[in-house]
Design a protein around this motif. Structure first.
Motif, mmCIF file in Angstrom:
data_model
loop_
_atom_site.group_PDB
_atom_site.id
_atom_site.type_symbol
_atom_site.label_atom_id
_atom_site.label_comp_id
_atom_site.label_asym_id
_atom_site.label_seq_id
_atom_site.Cartn_x
_atom_site.Cartn_y
_atom_site.Cartn_z
ATOM 1 N N ILE A 95 41.013 40.224 40.447
ATOM 2 C CA ILE A 95 42.211 40.348 39.617
ATOM 3 C C ILE A 95 43.371 39.588 40.242
ATOM 4 N N ALA A 96 43.554 39.761 41.551
ATOM 5 C CA ALA A 96 44.640 39.065 42.252
ATOM 6 C C ALA A 96 44.478 37.555 42.147
ATOM 7 N N ALA A 97 43.266 37.070 42.367
ATOM 8 C CA ALA A 97 43.018 35.633 42.291
ATOM 9 C C ALA A 97 43.228 35.106 40.878
ATOM 10 N N GLY A 98 42.841 35.900 39.880
ATOM 11 C CA GLY A 98 43.016 35.478 38.490
ATOM 12 C C GLY A 98 44.477 35.292 38.133
ATOM 13 N N PHE A 99 45.300 36.263 38.492
ATOM 14 C CA PHE A 99 46.726 36.151 38.193
ATOM 15 C C PHE A 99 47.353 34.988 38.949
ATOM 16 N N ALA A 100 46.953 34.796 40.197
ATOM 17 C CA ALA A 100 47.538 33.721 40.995
ATOM 18 C C ALA A 100 47.166 32.353 40.442
ATOM 19 N N SER A 101 45.932 32.201 39.969
ATOM 20 C CA SER A 101 45.468 30.891 39.516
ATOM 21 C C SER A 101 45.846 30.601 38.070
ATOM 22 N N VAL A 102 45.576 31.560 37.167
ATOM 23 C CA VAL A 102 45.826 31.312 35.745
ATOM 24 C C VAL A 102 47.312 31.342 35.419
ATOM 25 N N LEU A 103 48.038 32.304 36.002
ATOM 26 C CA LEU A 103 49.457 32.440 35.700
ATOM 27 C C LEU A 103 50.353 31.811 36.754
ATOM 28 N N GLY A 104 49.799 31.504 37.933
ATOM 29 C CA GLY A 104 50.607 30.882 38.969
ATOM 30 C C GLY A 104 51.609 31.811 39.613
ATOM 31 N N VAL A 105 51.256 33.110 39.724
ATOM 32 C CA VAL A 105 52.180 34.091 40.315
ATOM 33 C C VAL A 105 51.438 34.848 41.418
ATOM 34 N N PRO A 106 51.305 34.261 42.613
ATOM 35 C CA PRO A 106 50.488 34.865 43.670
ATOM 36 C C PRO A 106 51.006 36.208 44.167
ATOM 37 N N PHE A 107 52.328 36.346 44.339
ATOM 38 C CA PHE A 107 52.858 37.617 44.846
ATOM 39 C C PHE A 107 52.605 38.738 43.843
ATOM 40 N N PHE A 108 52.907 38.479 42.581
ATOM 41 C CA PHE A 108 52.701 39.488 41.552
ATOM 42 C C PHE A 108 51.222 39.849 41.428
ATOM 43 N N GLY A 109 50.345 38.844 41.526
ATOM 44 C CA GLY A 109 48.913 39.112 41.438
ATOM 45 C C GLY A 109 48.426 40.024 42.538
ATOM 46 N N ALA A 110 48.904 39.794 43.756
ATOM 47 C CA ALA A 110 48.485 40.618 44.889
ATOM 48 C C ALA A 110 48.943 42.061 44.727
ATOM 49 N N VAL A 111 50.188 42.250 44.314
ATOM 50 C CA VAL A 111 50.735 43.599 44.166
ATOM 51 C C VAL A 111 50.080 44.324 42.991
ATOM 52 N N LEU A 112 49.935 43.634 41.858
ATOM 53 C CA LEU A 112 49.324 44.259 40.686
ATOM 54 C C LEU A 112 47.903 44.720 40.983
ATOM 55 N N ALA A 113 47.122 43.861 41.635
ATOM 56 C CA ALA A 113 45.733 44.209 41.931
ATOM 57 C C ALA A 113 45.634 45.394 42.875
ATOM 58 N N ALA A 114 46.610 45.544 43.766
ATOM 59 C CA ALA A 114 46.581 46.643 44.731
ATOM 60 C C ALA A 114 47.024 47.965 44.125
ATOM 61 N N GLU A 115 47.550 47.937 42.898
ATOM 62 C CA GLU A 115 48.000 49.192 42.295
ATOM 63 C C GLU A 115 47.302 49.519 40.977
ATOM 64 N N VAL A 116 46.606 48.538 40.372
ATOM 65 C CA VAL A 116 46.070 48.749 39.027
ATOM 66 C C VAL A 116 45.002 49.835 38.998
#
Length: 243
Positions: A95-116
């Motif tokens: 999930i974190a990698a998907g958000f970072a790559s597709v949306l280009g938001v690495p910080f948000f991807g890491a935090v979202l994946a750790a709480e989802v």
């Protein structure tokens, strides 16, 4: 375009026999209980991402970023005989990698994946999701993939009235987010009363098309365009309702 591609996307899902997959909800459930899904979901999600982007769909990139990598992560976990709790971590990393790559938001991807998976931020998983997110983002940079870029002026007045206004805006945004969850729930119940999935997707495309024609704009079909207009200061207070 929306009316034409909607039935195509449904047909692709039926052809691959993955109609029972609950899309983003299925990924979130897998992150919570370590359950898995079939590898074939990944290419179908990638194809669906391309088609929905062509149709200017509102949820194309967000949903695709969840769904493309997680089936691959589960497949790797099964091949390596990794147990369910560890496979859950793999799901979070995907999930974190998907958000970072597709949306280009690495910080948000890491935090979202750790709480989802927990409805709260679990800091113990943040190192894993941060590494996955950073790796995906660096690969994007290496391949010169397009990334979201917004010109934001972070100069904020420290006066008490302005701080109170920002706090009030943040509170209102949270309340609107909660309202949106209820609206989506109501619409899901309404859509569930229509058994034919082709009728559902055509009805949704028709409504969106009529709105675009009446407004003379497709800005509200794309989350990126809506955010960009708001940051540029050219948005309207009712954009949330139209979105």
């Amino acid at each position: 375009v929306m009316l034409a591609l909607g039935p195509v996307i449904v047909s692709v899902n039926k052809w691959f026999n993955i109609s029972g997959f609950k899309a983003t909800d299925g990924v979130v459930q897998a992150a919570r209980d370590g359950s898995g899904f079939e590898l074939k979901i990944s290419p179908v999600a990638a194809l669906g991402l391309v088609l929905t982007c062509l149709a200017e769909s509102a949820g194309c990139k967000e949903g695709g970023s969840f769904q493309i990598g997680t089936p691959i992560a589960h497949w790797i976990g099964r091949k390596l005989n990794i147990k369910a709790p560890e496979r859950r971590v793999l799901t979070m990393c995907a999930i974190a990698a998907g958000f970072a790559s597709v949306l280009g938001v690495p910080f948000f991807g890491a935090v979202l994946a750790a709480e989802v998976a927990f409805n709260r931020l679990e800091f113990r998983y943040l190192p894993y999701t941060a590494v996955s997110s950073a790796a995906a983002y660096l690969i994007n940079i290496a391949f010169r993939a397009p990334r979201l870029r917004y010109a934001v002026d972070f100069t904020v007045s420290a006066s008490v009235p302005d701080v109170l206004k920002l706090a009030l805006a943040a509170l209102l945004a949270g309340l609107l987010g909660r309202l949106l969850l209820h609206i989506l729930g109501w619409m899901g119940d309404l859509a569930g009363k229509v058994s034919n999935v082709y009728v559902r997707v055509l009805a949704g495309g028709a409504v969106a098309s009529v709105i675009c024609i009446l407004l003379g704009s497709q800005i509200h079909l794309s989350a990126g365009n809506t955010v960009a207009t708001a940051i540029a200061g050219s948005g309207n207070w009712y954009d949330f309702i139209l979105k």
